[in-house]
Write a protein that holds these residues in place. Sequence first.
Motif, PDB file in Angstrom:
ATOM      1  N   ILE A  12      35.496  41.359  37.932  1.00 28.91           N
ATOM      2  CA  ILE A  12      34.053  41.184  38.153  1.00 28.91           C
ATOM      3  C   ILE A  12      33.785  39.934  38.990  1.00 28.91           C
ATOM      4  N   ASP A  13      34.430  38.836  38.676  1.00 30.91           N
ATOM      5  CA  ASP A  13      34.217  37.601  39.449  1.00 30.91           C
ATOM      6  C   ASP A  13      34.615  37.776  40.908  1.00 30.91           C
ATOM      7  N   LYS A  14      35.735  38.436  41.144  1.00 29.19           N
ATOM      8  CA  LYS A  14      36.171  38.678  42.527  1.00 29.19           C
ATOM      9  C   LYS A  14      35.222  39.643  43.238  1.00 29.19           C
ATOM     10  N   GLY A  15      34.754  40.665  42.519  1.00 30.12           N
ATOM     11  CA  GLY A  15      33.794  41.602  43.094  1.00 30.12           C
ATOM     12  C   GLY A  15      32.478  40.922  43.439  1.00 30.12           C
ATOM     13  N   LYS A  16      32.013  40.052  42.549  1.00 30.04           N
ATOM     14  CA  LYS A  16      30.776  39.285  42.810  1.00 30.04           C
ATOM     15  C   LYS A  16      30.919  38.455  44.073  1.00 30.04           C
ATOM     16  N   ALA A  17      32.068  37.811  44.227  1.00 27.52           N
ATOM     17  CA  ALA A  17      32.292  36.976  45.413  1.00 27.52           C
ATOM     18  C   ALA A  17      32.263  37.824  46.689  1.00 27.52           C
TER      19      ALA A  17
ATOM     20  N   CYS B 234      34.964  49.395  37.774  1.00 29.67           N
ATOM     21  CA  CYS B 234      34.758  49.139  39.208  1.00 29.67           C
ATOM     22  C   CYS B 234      35.847  48.329  39.885  1.00 29.67           C
ATOM     23  N   GLY B 235      36.691  47.652  39.121  1.00 26.31           N
ATOM     24  CA  GLY B 235      37.708  46.826  39.774  1.00 26.31           C
ATOM     25  C   GLY B 235      37.059  45.758  40.628  1.00 26.31           C
ATOM     26  N   LEU B 236      37.505  45.647  41.873  1.00 23.96           N
ATOM     27  CA  LEU B 236      37.026  44.586  42.761  1.00 23.96           C
ATOM     28  C   LEU B 236      35.780  44.968  43.558  1.00 23.96           C
ATOM     29  N   ALA B 237      35.139  46.058  43.172  1.00 23.46           N
ATOM     30  CA  ALA B 237      33.798  46.434  43.644  1.00 23.46           C
ATOM     31  C   ALA B 237      33.721  47.009  45.051  1.00 23.46           C
ATOM     32  N   ASP B 238      34.811  47.441  45.627  1.00 17.54           N
ATOM     33  CA  ASP B 238      34.735  48.008  46.978  1.00 17.54           C
ATOM     34  C   ASP B 238      33.884  49.275  47.023  1.00 17.54           C
ATOM     35  N   ASN B 239      34.019  50.146  46.023  1.00 16.74           N
ATOM     36  CA  ASN B 239      33.163  51.336  45.980  1.00 16.74           C
ATOM     37  C   ASN B 239      31.704  50.934  45.766  1.00 16.74           C
ATOM     38  N   SER B 240      31.471  49.970  44.895  1.00 17.18           N
ATOM     39  CA  SER B 240      30.108  49.506  44.608  1.00 17.18           C
ATOM     40  C   SER B 240      29.438  48.939  45.852  1.00 17.18           C
ATOM     41  N   ILE B 241      30.153  48.125  46.577  1.00 19.06           N
ATOM     42  CA  ILE B 241      29.603  47.522  47.797  1.00 19.06           C
ATOM     43  C   ILE B 241      29.259  48.614  48.805  1.00 19.06           C
ATOM     44  N   PHE B 242      30.150  49.579  48.964  1.00 18.43           N
ATOM     45  CA  PHE B 242      29.900  50.699  49.874  1.00 18.43           C
ATOM     46  C   PHE B 242      28.643  51.469  49.443  1.00 18.43           C
ATOM     47  N   LEU B 243      28.541  51.759  48.159  1.00 16.33           N
ATOM     48  CA  LEU B 243      27.375  52.485  47.660  1.00 16.33           C
ATOM     49  C   LEU B 243      26.089  51.697  47.910  1.00 16.33           C
TER      50      LEU B 243
ATOM     51  N   THR C  77      25.145  49.349  39.587  1.00 16.83           N
ATOM     52  CA  THR C  77      25.641  48.523  38.504  1.00 16.83           C
ATOM     53  C   THR C  77      27.153  48.702  38.504  1.00 16.83           C
ATOM     54  N   CYS C  78      27.834  47.598  38.494  1.00 15.14           N
ATOM     55  CA  CYS C  78      29.293  47.562  38.617  1.00 15.14           C
ATOM     56  C   CYS C  78      29.841  47.054  37.281  1.00 15.14           C
ATOM     57  N   LEU C  79      30.626  47.873  36.573  1.00 18.40           N
ATOM     58  CA  LEU C  79      31.083  47.534  35.234  1.00 18.40           C
ATOM     59  C   LEU C  79      32.604  47.563  35.169  1.00 18.40           C
ATOM     60  N   ASP C  80      33.183  46.513  34.608  1.00 23.11           N
ATOM     61  CA  ASP C  80      34.628  46.470  34.376  1.00 23.11           C
ATOM     62  C   ASP C  80      34.881  45.625  33.134  1.00 23.11           C
ATOM     63  N   ILE C  81      35.953  45.913  32.448  1.00 27.01           N
ATOM     64  CA  ILE C  81      36.303  45.167  31.237  1.00 27.01           C
ATOM     65  C   ILE C  81      36.940  43.815  31.580  1.00 27.01           C
ATOM     66  N   THR C  82      37.307  43.647  32.837  1.00 32.89           N
ATOM     67  CA  THR C  82      38.059  42.471  33.263  1.00 32.89           C
ATOM     68  C   THR C  82      37.187  41.441  33.974  1.00 32.89           C
ATOM     69  N   ARG C  83      37.067  40.264  33.394  1.00 30.76           N
ATOM     70  CA  ARG C  83      36.265  39.179  33.976  1.00 30.76           C
ATOM     71  C   ARG C  83      36.747  38.826  35.389  1.00 30.76           C
ATOM     72  N   GLN C  84      38.058  38.753  35.591  1.00 29.44           N
ATOM     73  CA  GLN C  84      38.576  38.399  36.921  1.00 29.44           C
ATOM     74  C   GLN C  84      38.143  39.402  37.981  1.00 29.44           C
TER      75      GLN C  84
ATOM     76  N   ILE D 109      42.652  48.560  47.370  1.00 29.09           N
ATOM     77  CA  ILE D 109      42.983  48.822  48.775  1.00 29.09           C
ATOM     78  C   ILE D 109      42.087  48.056  49.739  1.00 29.09           C
ATOM     79  N   GLY D 110      41.134  47.275  49.218  1.00 26.16           N
ATOM     80  CA  GLY D 110      40.291  46.443  50.075  1.00 26.16           C
ATOM     81  C   GLY D 110      39.194  47.201  50.792  1.00 26.16           C
ATOM     82  N   GLU D 111      38.954  48.425  50.378  1.00 29.81           N
ATOM     83  CA  GLU D 111      37.907  49.255  50.965  1.00 29.81           C
ATOM     84  C   GLU D 111      37.568  50.350  49.950  1.00 29.81           C
ATOM     85  N   PRO D 112      36.454  51.051  50.166  1.00 32.56           N
ATOM     86  CA  PRO D 112      36.117  52.113  49.209  1.00 32.56           C
ATOM     87  C   PRO D 112      37.132  53.245  49.273  1.00 32.56           C
ATOM     88  N   GLN D 113      37.287  53.944  48.173  1.00 36.79           N
ATOM     89  CA  GLN D 113      38.165  55.107  48.155  1.00 36.79           C
ATOM     90  C   GLN D 113      37.623  56.141  49.156  1.00 36.79           C
TER      91      GLN D 113
END
Length: 188
Positions: free
Chosen positions: A68-73, A42-51, A59-66, A16-20
């Motif tokens: 994680i890469d998008k979240g890092k960006a 974590c998906g695209l890390a919106d919750n992680s960034i908010f936290l 620490t943001c963990l996901d099984i999907t490289r894509q 959703i482009g923002e934290p839940q």
Amino acid sequence: MSWWENAYSGSPPWDIGEPQPEIVKLVENREIPKGQVLDIGCGLADNSIFLAKNGYQVTCLDITRQAIDKGKAKAAKQKIQINFLVADALKLNKYSKEEFFNAIVDSGLFHSLDIKHRPAFAKQIRRALVNGGKYFMLCFSDKEPGSWGPRRISKKEIQETFSTTFRIDYIKDAFFATKTIKKGPKPT
């Protein structure tokens, strides 16, 4: 390409482009203890960034490289410091120290697990939390109308999975925002 990688090659409905909103409420109500927090699945890390913006070491963990890469960006663009891991939530012992996290936030992972993996997942979560640490889960409920999206989870299923490993403080109805539904039900 795995189902998850395929989902993140586009824009999945849960991004959703923002934290839940429910995660925001937990932070506002000071329910998530300060310190080390794992955003599992974590998906695209919106919750992680908010936290992280709210003073947590994330620490943001996901099984999907894509994902994680998008979240890092996203985090880099906002100059937010987060530890990112491409990892399997059923094998946390390979990626984190025992009793390391003060809290674990799960926004949409548990309801995607196969029933046979739930006991191992609960044990991995318990293993990764410090004594007195807290696990917060946001999942699709069996009260959710319709049949689209992930499998719905009942309160009984949550209790059966976690009651032998955790003291359950509460299970409450909450709202899981998606691209198709961004706000909870209207009050009557």
